[in-house]
Design an enzyme around this catalytic site. Sequence first.
Site, PDB file in Angstrom:
ATOM      1  N   GLY A   1      72.830  38.165  46.451  1.00 43.66           N
ATOM      2  CA  GLY A   1      71.480  37.772  46.038  1.00 43.66           C
ATOM      3  C   GLY A   1      71.497  36.742  44.938  1.00 43.66           C
ATOM      4  N   ALA A   2      72.387  35.763  45.043  1.00 46.36           N
ATOM      5  CA  ALA A   2      72.634  34.842  43.931  1.00 46.36           C
ATOM      6  C   ALA A   2      71.856  33.539  44.022  1.00 46.36           C
ATOM      7  CB  ALA A   2      74.128  34.529  43.843  1.00 46.36           C
ATOM      8  N   ASN A   3      70.908  33.435  44.948  1.00 47.39           N
ATOM      9  CA  ASN A   3      70.182  32.173  45.061  1.00 47.39           C
ATOM     10  C   ASN A   3      68.985  32.087  44.125  1.00 47.39           C
ATOM     11  OD1 ASN A   3      69.064  34.200  46.939  1.00 47.39           O
ATOM     12  ND2 ASN A   3      67.543  32.604  47.380  1.00 47.39           N
ATOM     13  N   THR A   4      68.624  33.228  43.503  1.00 44.97           N
ATOM     14  CA  THR A   4      67.448  33.220  42.642  1.00 44.97           C
ATOM     15  C   THR A   4      67.547  34.328  41.604  1.00 44.97           C
ATOM     16  OG1 THR A   4      65.005  33.247  42.660  1.00 44.97           O
ATOM     17  CG2 THR A   4      66.114  34.782  44.108  1.00 44.97           C
ATOM     18  N   GLY A   5      66.700  34.260  40.594  1.00 45.93           N
ATOM     19  CA  GLY A   5      66.540  35.354  39.638  1.00 45.93           C
ATOM     20  C   GLY A   5      67.804  35.784  38.930  1.00 45.93           C
TER      21      GLY A   5
ATOM     22  N   GLY B   1      70.513  37.241  40.028  1.00 45.24           N
ATOM     23  CA  GLY B   1      71.767  36.867  40.680  1.00 45.24           C
ATOM     24  C   GLY B   1      72.154  35.435  40.394  1.00 45.24           C
TER      25      GLY B   1
ATOM     26  N   TYR C   1      61.954  53.312  46.512  1.00 50.21           N
ATOM     27  CA  TYR C   1      62.696  52.421  45.616  1.00 50.21           C
ATOM     28  C   TYR C   1      63.501  53.249  44.620  1.00 50.21           C
ATOM     29  CZ  TYR C   1      63.680  48.808  42.131  1.00 50.21           C
ATOM     30  OH  TYR C   1      64.303  47.964  41.261  1.00 50.21           O
TER      31      TYR C   1
END
Length: 320
Positions: free
Chosen positions: A22-26, A28, A172
């Site tokens: 999940g490293a494309n945003t936020g 990550g 969640y």
Amino acid sequence: MSGIWTEQHIPDQHGRVAIVTGANTGLGFETARMLAERGAEVVLAVRDVEKGKQAAGRITGDVSVQALDLTSLDSIRSAAADVRAAHQRIDLLINNAGVMYTPKRTTADGFELQFGTNHLGHFALTGLLLDRLLPVPGSRVVTVSSTGHRIRAAIHLDDLQWERSYSRAAAYGQSKLANLMFTYDLQRRLAPHGTTVAVAAHPGVSDTELTRNTPAVVRAPVSLLAPLLTQKAEMGALPTLRAATDPAVLGGQYYGPGGRGEIRGYPKPVTSSGDSYDQAVQQRLWTVSEELTGVTFPLRADGTASARQLAGHTGGPVQG
């Protein structure tokens, strides 16, 4: 060292390989960026490759992009095979990606989306890559949980997929509690090997895209109070980065913001809920997770130091 741990405390990472989901945003993206700027070879493991390439273009350093859809065991196996072919060693596996408060949906394999993505996807990925970490002294598996692991959270072994009823918040909470239980059980299994450690972290309340599925009735007031209740993604990533790189970290620890309520602030060791330390449930969850994913770890459940001891900085866990 000062009691405040900042980005400047990240040690030199040259020669290390880090996989960040999940490293494309936020969170990550910020985690990957800071590791790459310190010299690590970073793999952005992302569902959307084009967005991953755009993210890689904003990072200075040795960065590559790997397709990974945590909602599909086929994709996870394919991604793991690609990573194994490209890297004979892995120093850091950072299980960061996640979804939050989604409407009731299932993954490609029929798992409830939040449990399937946040826990089972990362469980499978870790198991498939673990033999690339085990020979590497100081290697770490860092799994990102949440303060949500305390909210209406339990491991519903009789209905893990929420087939009888569904609550966004409770589902969640279950997935984030599972992240912690996985970390603590993994650490017990890793301890006899003496090389790799498992650590958990949470970002507090960070301003990221993760909250996009929060019901509008909640999101609207939170947006108005955001300056008081949230912190930027680069601050939210610090607990993960400390768990991944601080030489003083012990296996089985849990890092979060040091401010009031663990909402904001610089990272420090924190303690998770009492439920998260239940070893009997941890082991049952582990067994079920292996059965559901078809991924079996090359580890025995015979560690000695408990996660509760580690949270209190006692006992003798392996340093990474």
